[in-house]
Design a protein around this motif. Structure first.
Motif, PDB file in Angstrom:
ATOM      1  N   THR A 288       0.837  -1.208   0.000  1.00 42.18           N
ATOM      2  CA  THR A 288       0.000   0.000   0.000  1.00 42.18           C
ATOM      3  C   THR A 288       0.876   1.264   0.000  1.00 42.18           C
ATOM      4  O   THR A 288       0.445   2.311  -0.508  1.00 42.18           O
ATOM      5  N   ILE A 289       2.091   1.161   0.564  1.00 37.76           N
ATOM      6  CA  ILE A 289       3.006   2.306   0.545  1.00 37.76           C
ATOM      7  C   ILE A 289       3.478   2.555  -0.879  1.00 37.76           C
ATOM      8  O   ILE A 289       3.517   3.702  -1.347  1.00 37.76           O
ATOM      9  N   ALA A 290       3.832   1.484  -1.576  1.00 36.43           N
ATOM     10  CA  ALA A 290       4.272   1.620  -2.967  1.00 36.43           C
ATOM     11  C   ALA A 290       3.153   2.211  -3.830  1.00 36.43           C
ATOM     12  O   ALA A 290       3.399   3.069  -4.690  1.00 36.43           O
ATOM     13  N   ALA A 291       1.935   1.769  -3.585  1.00 40.81           N
ATOM     14  CA  ALA A 291       0.792   2.274  -4.360  1.00 40.81           C
ATOM     15  C   ALA A 291       0.561   3.760  -4.092  1.00 40.81           C
ATOM     16  O   ALA A 291       0.305   4.546  -5.016  1.00 40.81           O
ATOM     17  N   ALA A 292       0.661   4.152  -2.826  1.00 41.78           N
ATOM     18  CA  ALA A 292       0.476   5.560  -2.472  1.00 41.78           C
ATOM     19  C   ALA A 292       1.572   6.425  -3.083  1.00 41.78           C
ATOM     20  O   ALA A 292       1.308   7.523  -3.585  1.00 41.78           O
ATOM     21  N   THR A 293       2.792   5.933  -3.061  1.00 42.62           N
ATOM     22  CA  THR A 293       3.911   6.674  -3.640  1.00 42.62           C
ATOM     23  C   THR A 293       3.730   6.838  -5.142  1.00 42.62           C
ATOM     24  O   THR A 293       3.933   7.923  -5.698  1.00 42.62           O
ATOM     25  N   LYS A 294       3.334   5.757  -5.801  1.00 40.50           N
ATOM     26  CA  LYS A 294       3.133   5.807  -7.251  1.00 40.50           C
ATOM     27  C   LYS A 294       2.034   6.797  -7.620  1.00 40.50           C
ATOM     28  O   LYS A 294       2.099   7.461  -8.665  1.00 40.50           O
ATOM     29  N   ALA A 295       1.045   6.907  -6.752  1.00 37.90           N
ATOM     30  CA  ALA A 295      -0.065   7.837  -6.997  1.00 37.90           C
ATOM     31  C   ALA A 295       0.249   9.250  -6.501  1.00 37.90           C
ATOM     32  O   ALA A 295      -0.627  10.117  -6.495  1.00 37.90           O
ATOM     33  N   HIS A 296       1.496   9.474  -6.062  1.00 40.76           N
ATOM     34  CA  HIS A 296       1.943  10.775  -5.551  1.00 40.76           C
ATOM     35  C   HIS A 296       1.206  11.175  -4.274  1.00 40.76           C
ATOM     36  O   HIS A 296       1.133  12.369  -3.946  1.00 40.76           O
TER      37      HIS A 296
END
Length: 469
Positions: free
Chosen positions: A239-247
């Motif tokens: 979920t951290i990677a997803a949040a980062t990718k979504a800025h």
């Protein structure tokens, strides 16, 4: 456990900030004597490599605030001089330029605080560096790799024990050499990966590494180990990677710090929280003002204050105008051309007027740098018809290796090379920590950021460049 936490909390509260001063003089000089040094203080809370030119008498002085008694290095010519310093220390180096070809440090005299320990540490490290290098087998499981690591480390300890007995080393010098070796080896396996994420985290969090022991900050390499451990901890959460990718950086910060705050209280946890949050501030320094109850994340207020200072520093991308010589440029026929002494960014702004400049700072021996170059062709193609110039700055490398790498790996863009003295000055002036580093320059020639996204982060880097067009 309660006793341990109490001890670490007391340690954290006792951290005092004091300046360390390094002075030096190079004797028996000639026209070919190097004229720049870089002091790597390795204060884990500062981007603090400081570079200076030697004056007309070949003298220098650098100073930086420190919080731990720890190792640091001074980079002169092709050598890294190890120093053991404590906050408040003053150290003097005398370097004999006529003896620099000798590898036994006979050209160096260290006086001042902990001079003898530093002298012994340099010689012990050189001895250990000459031992055969053991390549780890990454096909092994995390549990087996830990056994391999311990066996390899034991090999160095036995060699160090014999060397220490023969040369009657101070016990502190032996302790420091062992600590440097442990966390230096840990850095060698930092690119190890395994499908069993939990087992890999367990490997790097093993008690053998002393993750929670504040004494281990005596090694300049210990913070690198902690940074690798926190990367694995937070990287296991998709979920951290997803949040980062979504800025959604604030969301990523909150999720990551929630994981880190489960670690044992103390300087190690404080450092990991500090390091994790600062990794996002390069995208937006103002994020630090949006984190609720930020101060409560830290057991020692110093880490909180330095985090705020880091955010301010990232907002300030003004640097002194500093002419540097020792720069070459590959022309259209791939022939090297020398550039007169100049301020690097003024030169680039004049050569590429009204262009956004994306700068790749790399070294030929840097594996991550080479991997990033695999992503640059698509990045270049994305901005082929835009006012964007891609510049590659090769630092701390052999000039022949640079020319060979550009040719054999067909590296596109504007290619520049900085010699050893130029490298030291450039890295220190612009507060760069290592390789690869990416810098963005606005159309008006002013630096936008020295922490730009990598080519392997297409969404982030595309957005960062586009915003400047």
């Amino acid at each position: 456990m309660a006793i341990l936490c109490a001890m670490q909390s007391t340690f954290a509260q006792s951290i005092k900030v004091q300046q360390v001063v390094i002075t030096g003089k190079v004797i028996n000089t000639s026209t070919t004597t190097p004229k720049a040094i870089k002091a790597n203080f390795f204060n884990p809370l500062k981007h603090n490599g400081l570079s200076v030119k030697l004056n007309d008498r070949y003298e220098f002085k650098v100073a930086e605030e420190m919080i731990f008694a720890q190792t640091m290095t001074v980079h002169y010519a092709d050598y890294f001089i190890y120093l053991y310093v404590a906050p408040g220390d003053s150290v003097h180096l005398t370097i004999d330029a006529t003896l620099l070809t000798k590898k036994d440090f006979s050209w160096l005299k260290i006086t001042g605080d902990h001079g003898t320990i530093s002298d012994q540490l340099n010689k012990a490290n050189r001895y250990l560096d000459q031992l055969p290098y053991h390549k780890y087998d990454y096909s092994h499981s995390p549990a087996q790799l830990l056994l391999d690591f311990k066996e390899d480390y034991q090999r160095y300890l036995l060699a160090l024990k014999d060397y220490a007995a023969l040369h009657q080393l101070d016990p502190k010098a032996v302790e420091l050499a062992a600590s440097e070796r442990k966390y230096g080896l840990a850095n060698y396996i930092s690119d190890y990966d395994n499908n069993d994420k939990a087992a890999t985290i367990k490997l790097f969090g093993d008690a053998f590494f002393g993750k929670d022991d504040p004494k281990n900050f005596q090694s300049q390499m210990f913070p690198y180990y902690l940074a690798d451990y926190l990367r694995r901890l937070t990287g296991a959460d998709t979920t951290i990677a997803a949040a980062t990718k979504a800025h959604q950086f604030l969301t990523a910060i909150q999720k990551g710090t929630k994981i880190l705050l489960k670690e044992t209280k103390g300087p190690s946890r404080d450092y990991m929280v500090y390091k994790y949050i600062t990794s996002f501030l390069s995208q937006n320094p103002k994020l630090v003002d949006s984190i609720p109850n930020l101060k409560s994340y830290f057991t020692d207020e110093l880490f909180y204050q330095e985090l705020k200072n880091s955010a301010l520093l990232l907002r300030d991308n003004t640097f002194p105008i500093t002419p540097i010589k020792g720069i070459q440029y590959l022309d259209a026929n791939n022939n090297p051309q020398s550039i007169p002494e100049t301020d690097v960014f003024r030169y680039l702004a004049k050569r590429y007027p009204n262009k956004v400049i994306y700068i790749d700072v790399f070294a030929t021996w840097c594996v991550p740098c080479r991997l990033e170059f695999q992503s640059t062709p698509s990045l270049h193609q994305s901005f082929a018809d835009k006012d964007v110039v891609f510049v590659n700055l090769c630092l701390q490398s052999d000039v022949a290796a640079w020319q060979k790498m550009i040719k054999t790996e067909a590296i596109k863009g504007e290619n520049y090379y900085l010699d050893n003295d130029a490298t030291k000055l450039f890295m220190g002036i612009y507060r760069l920590d290592g390789y690869p580093t990416y810098i963005l320059v606005k159309k008006d020639g002013k630096i936008s950021t020295t922490r730009a996204p990598r080519p392997s982060q297409p969404a982030l880097v595309h957005k960062a460049i586009t915003q400047l067009l």
